[in-house]
Every structure is written in C-alpha cells, then in structure tokens.
Design a protein around this motif. Structure first.
Motif, PDB file in Angstrom:
ATOM      1  N   ASN A   2     -12.272 -40.536  43.093  1.00 31.78           N
ATOM      2  CA  ASN A   2     -11.791 -39.424  42.267  1.00 31.78           C
ATOM      3  C   ASN A   2     -11.932 -38.094  42.991  1.00 31.78           C
ATOM      4  N   ASN A   3     -13.026 -37.950  43.762  1.00 35.40           N
ATOM      5  CA  ASN A   3     -13.221 -36.707  44.511  1.00 35.40           C
ATOM      6  C   ASN A   3     -12.143 -36.523  45.566  1.00 35.40           C
ATOM      7  N   MET A   4     -11.763 -37.623  46.234  1.00 38.60           N
ATOM      8  CA  MET A   4     -10.721 -37.521  47.250  1.00 38.60           C
ATOM      9  C   MET A   4      -9.388 -37.130  46.612  1.00 38.60           C
ATOM     10  N   VAL A   5      -9.059 -37.754  45.501  1.00 37.01           N
ATOM     11  CA  VAL A   5      -7.807 -37.433  44.804  1.00 37.01           C
ATOM     12  C   VAL A   5      -7.822 -35.978  44.346  1.00 37.01           C
ATOM     13  N   ALA A   6      -8.952 -35.531  43.804  1.00 34.43           N
ATOM     14  CA  ALA A   6      -9.057 -34.143  43.351  1.00 34.43           C
ATOM     15  C   ALA A   6      -8.918 -33.175  44.527  1.00 34.43           C
ATOM     16  N   ALA A   7      -9.529 -33.508  45.657  1.00 34.24           N
ATOM     17  CA  ALA A   7      -9.440 -32.639  46.830  1.00 34.24           C
ATOM     18  C   ALA A   7      -8.006 -32.571  47.353  1.00 34.24           C
ATOM     19  N   VAL A   8      -7.342 -33.718  47.430  1.00 35.49           N
ATOM     20  CA  VAL A   8      -5.958 -33.742  47.928  1.00 35.49           C
ATOM     21  C   VAL A   8      -5.045 -32.967  46.988  1.00 35.49           C
ATOM     22  N   ARG A   9      -5.227 -33.161  45.693  1.00 33.61           N
ATOM     23  CA  ARG A   9      -4.419 -32.400  44.727  1.00 33.61           C
ATOM     24  C   ARG A   9      -4.637 -30.906  44.871  1.00 33.61           C
ATOM     25  N   LYS A  10      -5.896 -30.514  45.031  1.00 33.36           N
ATOM     26  CA  LYS A  10      -6.204 -29.090  45.132  1.00 33.36           C
ATOM     27  C   LYS A  10      -5.615 -28.493  46.412  1.00 33.36           C
ATOM     28  N   VAL A  11      -5.760 -29.209  47.522  1.00 28.68           N
ATOM     29  CA  VAL A  11      -5.217 -28.702  48.789  1.00 28.68           C
ATOM     30  C   VAL A  11      -3.700 -28.621  48.708  1.00 28.68           C
ATOM     31  N   LEU A  12      -3.050 -29.651  48.174  1.00 31.00           N
ATOM     32  CA  LEU A  12      -1.597 -29.641  48.106  1.00 31.00           C
ATOM     33  C   LEU A  12      -1.082 -28.631  47.075  1.00 31.00           C
ATOM     34  N   SER A  13      -1.879 -28.345  46.046  1.00 26.97           N
ATOM     35  CA  SER A  13      -1.452 -27.334  45.076  1.00 26.97           C
ATOM     36  C   SER A  13      -1.566 -25.923  45.658  1.00 26.97           C
ATOM     37  N   HIS A  14      -2.379 -25.774  46.693  1.00 28.63           N
ATOM     38  CA  HIS A  14      -2.499 -24.514  47.433  1.00 28.63           C
ATOM     39  C   HIS A  14      -1.850 -24.708  48.802  1.00 28.63           C
ATOM     40  N   ALA A  33      -8.734 -38.096  53.762  1.00 27.50           N
ATOM     41  CA  ALA A  33      -7.433 -38.509  53.229  1.00 27.50           C
ATOM     42  C   ALA A  33      -6.352 -38.416  54.305  1.00 27.50           C
ATOM     43  N   VAL A  34      -6.380 -37.364  55.102  1.00 22.10           N
ATOM     44  CA  VAL A  34      -5.404 -37.206  56.185  1.00 22.10           C
ATOM     45  C   VAL A  34      -5.592 -38.311  57.223  1.00 22.10           C
ATOM     46  N   PHE A  35      -6.826 -38.616  57.555  1.00 23.42           N
ATOM     47  CA  PHE A  35      -7.108 -39.689  58.511  1.00 23.42           C
ATOM     48  C   PHE A  35      -6.561 -41.023  58.001  1.00 23.42           C
ATOM     49  N   LEU A  36      -6.819 -41.330  56.725  1.00 27.66           N
ATOM     50  CA  LEU A  36      -6.337 -42.587  56.156  1.00 27.66           C
ATOM     51  C   LEU A  36      -4.810 -42.622  56.078  1.00 27.66           C
ATOM     52  N   THR A  38      -2.731 -41.042  58.018  1.00 27.55           N
ATOM     53  CA  THR A  38      -2.242 -41.187  59.387  1.00 27.55           C
ATOM     54  C   THR A  38      -2.379 -42.629  59.860  1.00 27.55           C
ATOM     55  N   LEU A  39      -3.497 -43.247  59.546  1.00 25.49           N
ATOM     56  CA  LEU A  39      -3.722 -44.642  59.915  1.00 25.49           C
ATOM     57  C   LEU A  39      -2.670 -45.551  59.277  1.00 25.49           C
ATOM     58  N   VAL A  40      -2.411 -45.346  57.998  1.00 16.42           N
ATOM     59  CA  VAL A  40      -1.428 -46.157  57.284  1.00 16.42           C
ATOM     60  C   VAL A  40      -0.024 -45.928  57.832  1.00 16.42           C
ATOM     61  N   THR A  41       0.362 -44.681  58.035  1.00 14.26           N
ATOM     62  CA  THR A  41       1.729 -44.416  58.514  1.00 14.26           C
ATOM     63  C   THR A  41       1.930 -44.910  59.944  1.00 14.26           C
ATOM     64  N   GLN A  42       0.917 -44.815  60.787  1.00  9.27           N
ATOM     65  CA  GLN A  42       1.055 -45.337  62.140  1.00  9.27           C
ATOM     66  C   GLN A  42       1.170 -46.855  62.140  1.00  9.27           C
ATOM     67  N   THR A  43       0.459 -47.509  61.226  1.00  8.02           N
ATOM     68  CA  THR A  43       0.563 -48.961  61.102  1.00  8.02           C
ATOM     69  C   THR A  43       1.958 -49.361  60.621  1.00  8.02           C
ATOM     70  N   ILE A  44       2.468 -48.648  59.638  1.00  9.84           N
ATOM     71  CA  ILE A  44       3.821 -48.924  59.141  1.00  9.84           C
ATOM     72  C   ILE A  44       4.850 -48.685  60.243  1.00  9.84           C
ATOM     73  N   ASP A  45       4.677 -47.607  60.994  1.00  9.90           N
ATOM     74  CA  ASP A  45       5.587 -47.335  62.111  1.00  9.90           C
ATOM     75  C   ASP A  45       5.553 -48.467  63.142  1.00  9.90           C
ATOM     76  N   ALA A  46       4.361 -48.942  63.477  1.00  3.93           N
ATOM     77  CA  ALA A  46       4.214 -49.958  64.518  1.00  3.93           C
ATOM     78  C   ALA A  46       4.726 -51.322  64.071  1.00  3.93           C
ATOM     79  N   ILE A  47       4.486 -51.672  62.808  1.00  2.28           N
ATOM     80  CA  ILE A  47       4.809 -53.021  62.340  1.00  2.28           C
ATOM     81  C   ILE A  47       6.206 -53.126  61.741  1.00  2.28           C
ATOM     82  N   LEU A  48       6.645 -52.113  61.009  1.00  2.00           N
ATOM     83  CA  LEU A  48       7.931 -52.201  60.323  1.00  2.00           C
ATOM     84  C   LEU A  48       9.046 -51.382  60.961  1.00  2.00           C
TER      85      LEU A  48
END
Length: 131
Positions: A2-14, A33-36, A38-48
């Motif tokens: 919940n803290n990560m979601v709240a932090a991402v929402r707050k950063v993106l709202s600003h 959140a940015v690290f995760l 990036t990890l997910v998008t790089q995996t999707i790029d590499a595999i799909l």
C-alpha cells in the motif's frame, strides 16, 4: 505494498512539480517501483517484443521500445521527486546537477537522499507519505 502504491500515486499526481517536499519513504518507494517497472518492461522487451521484431529472445541488438517509452514517461516525475526530496532536507533542487560529476556526484546525492527530513523550512512543513 500500500505504501508503494501511495508513493507512486503521489509522485505521479505531482508529475512535474518541483516545489514542495517529498519524504524519505515516498522517494524510496518510488525508486523501488521504478526499478520493478524497468525490470518488467525489459523482460517483456526481451521475451515478447524482440522476437516480434525478428530478433532472437534476449538479443542485445533488438532495442527495447517498451522500456524506452516507460523511461520517457517517468523522466520528469523522477527529476521532480528527486528535487522535492532534496527540498525535504533543506537543500535546493539544483543539487541534482552534482550527479553529473562522475562517481562522487552520485555518491553525494545518495548520501543526501538517505538523510532524515528536516523540520519546517523554506519549502514548507514536512509532508509525510499518507497511505
């Protein structure tokens, strides 16, 4: 989580707000959140996406279009939250430029980012992360 979601929402709202303050938890949850992401998008790029473009899975020459789009999308919020984190310690956002000094600059910024929040200062009262 919940803290990560709240932090991402707050950063993106600003999204591109360079005024105000960002607490230490807000900043570090955003970094995780940015690290995760990036990890997910790089995996999707590499595999799909790479194989769809005619490259082998994990081919380093395939490019990473999804990762580049995500990086472009989070560039301004990342700069803004970094500046607001520096404000939280009573430093100017211009201190971000020290990151251009090889090795030492990044270490100085890392040290600044780990410092505790300062009381009320020129950028306002402390702004805790509210979940």
């Amino acid at each position: 989580m919940n803290n990560m979601v709240a932090a991402v929402r707050k950063v993106l709202s600003h999204y591109a707000t360079f005024t105000g303050r960002a607490s230490r938890p807000e900043f570090w949850w955003w970094i995780l959140a940015v690290f995760l992401a990036t990890l997910v998008t790089q995996t999707i790029d590499a595999i799909l996406i790479g194989p769809m473009l005619g490259f082998d899975i994990g081919d380093e020459n395939a490019g990473q279009p999804l990762s580049m789009l995500v990086s472009l999308a989070i560039f301004l919020p990342a700069l803004a939250v970094g500046a607001r984190r520096l404000h939280d310690m009573g430093k100017s956002g211009w201190w971000l430029l020290i990151g251009f000094v090889p090795i030492v600059g990044v270490l100085v910024l890392l040290w600044f980012y780990t410092r505790p929040s300062e009381g009320p200062n020129a950028w306002g009262a402390p702004d805790p992360l509210v979940a």
